[in-house]
Design a protein around this motif. Structure first.
Motif, PDB file in Angstrom:
ATOM      1  N   ASP A   5      -2.570  19.980  31.003  1.00 45.24           N
ATOM      2  CA  ASP A   5      -3.570  20.948  30.552  1.00 45.24           C
ATOM      3  C   ASP A   5      -3.969  21.880  31.686  1.00 45.24           C
ATOM      4  OD1 ASP A   5      -3.585  20.026  27.973  1.00 45.24           O
ATOM      5  OD2 ASP A   5      -5.345  18.747  28.217  1.00 45.24           O
ATOM      6  N   LEU A 229      -8.848  24.268  25.222  1.00 39.43           N
ATOM      7  CA  LEU A 229      -9.374  23.652  26.433  1.00 39.43           C
ATOM      8  C   LEU A 229     -10.899  23.519  26.373  1.00 39.43           C
ATOM      9  CD1 LEU A 229      -7.219  25.472  29.152  1.00 39.43           C
ATOM     10  CD2 LEU A 229      -7.000  23.089  28.413  1.00 39.43           C
ATOM     11  N   ARG A 232     -11.713  20.450  24.468  1.00 41.10           N
ATOM     12  CA  ARG A 232     -11.359  19.190  25.126  1.00 41.10           C
ATOM     13  C   ARG A 232     -12.192  18.884  26.367  1.00 41.10           C
ATOM     14  NH1 ARG A 232      -4.865  18.078  25.385  1.00 41.10           N
ATOM     15  NH2 ARG A 232      -4.480  17.945  23.146  1.00 41.10           N
TER      16      ARG A 232
END
Length: 296
Positions: A5, A229, A232
């Motif tokens: 990520d 993102l 998360r």
């Protein structure tokens, strides 16, 4: 943040930074407002046919499209044709963090930590140095336009908050539906209806490559990854990553257009980004709880 990520986030920041050089490429021959309208037209169609409309009132989508399309990227693109270097436009657009902080204090009576005050002072001093030490990469008109873009970024955030949307990517796509027409009408109101025909006549392969890059990797892919993102990870982890965008923009501007900063501007850019970093990094949970308890 998981390594994959993090790498993906860095790639997106590089794309967003390189995007400023691609904006400059796309508006070399074509009016910046018309080119921006083409960018959002490609980004919306055909994506909008595959993404369900977010459950928000149409007025929020219209306001978002107007501010995001005309206010931010229309003005940012125009600032480059007005004499601002592509790299400097990216750096100065980051001043939206300063404007958002000021708006939060004055309009919403938000508490400001000492760290943010220090960051704001450092960023303001750096801005003065950037402008005063210009070597031709900053013009008064370009500076005015990019400040309008930075202010519009703050307004865009207010629109998103007011909409109370939980579908950020869908909101972005459907909001962009209302960007192209206002951009075209704005361009025609300034330059006349012939501006469209002039854009068509001047359109070349470089323009196509630039607009396609802005529409798909930058807008659709970039915002899809970024919103993912944000879901998360906490903002304290993701927000500082955006400081990589001006760095990549300055690097790409140097290699593509030989855009060079004076020594004073290099120091000022570093100081500016550090100051903005102090502002965008949220306080720790413990500090936030202390602030809340002191105001309760």
């Amino acid at each position: 943040m998981v390594r994959n990520d993090l790498l993906l986030a860095i790639v997106v920041m590089a794309i967003w930074g390189f995007n400023f050089s691609m904006i400059k490429l796309g508006i070399t021959e074509v009016n910046p407002l018309v080119a921006t309208a083409a960018r959002f037209t490609l980004a919306v169609i055909p994506a909008i046919f595959f993404i369900r409309r977010p459950n928000v009132a149409w007025r929020y989508l219209f306001a978002y499209g107007l501010v995001f399309g005309v206010g931010i990227w229309g003005m940012a693109s125009w600032s480059i044709t007005a004499g601002l270097s592509s790299g400097m436009s990216s750096v100065l657009l980051s001043s939206n963090a300063l404007i958002s902080m000021a708006a939060g204090v004055w309009l919403q009576k938000e508490h400001v930590s000492k760290r943010k005050i220090i960051g704001a002072v450092a960023a303001l001093v750096a801005l003065l140095i950037l402008v005063s030490a210009t070597n031709g990469n900053i013009t008064p008109q370009g500076l005015m336009l990019i400040m309008i873009a930075a202010t519009s970024w703050t307004i865009m955030g207010m629109i998103v908050k007011a909409s109370k949307t939980t579908q950020a990517f869908a909101f972005n796509v459907w909001g962009m539906l209302f960007a192209p027409i206002p951009l075209v009408l704005f361009a025609m109101s300034i330059y006349g209806s012939n501006i469209i025909f002039e854009a068509i006549a001047a359109w070349d392969m470089k323009t196509t490559v630039a607009i396609v890059f802005q529409a798909y990797p930058t807008t659709l892919l970039g915002y899809w990854v970024w919103n993912r993102l944000l879901i998360r990870y906490p903002l304290s982890m993701t927000a500082p990553l955006t400081l990589l965008v001006p760095i990549f923009a300055l690097i790409s501007g140097y290699f593509m257009y030989d855009e060079v900063l004076s020594l004073a501007q290099v120091v000022a850019c570093i100081m500016f980004l550090i100051g903005i970093g102090f502002i965008v990094k949220p306080a720790s949970t413990r500090k936030s709880q202390q602030i809340q308890s002191s105001h309760s």
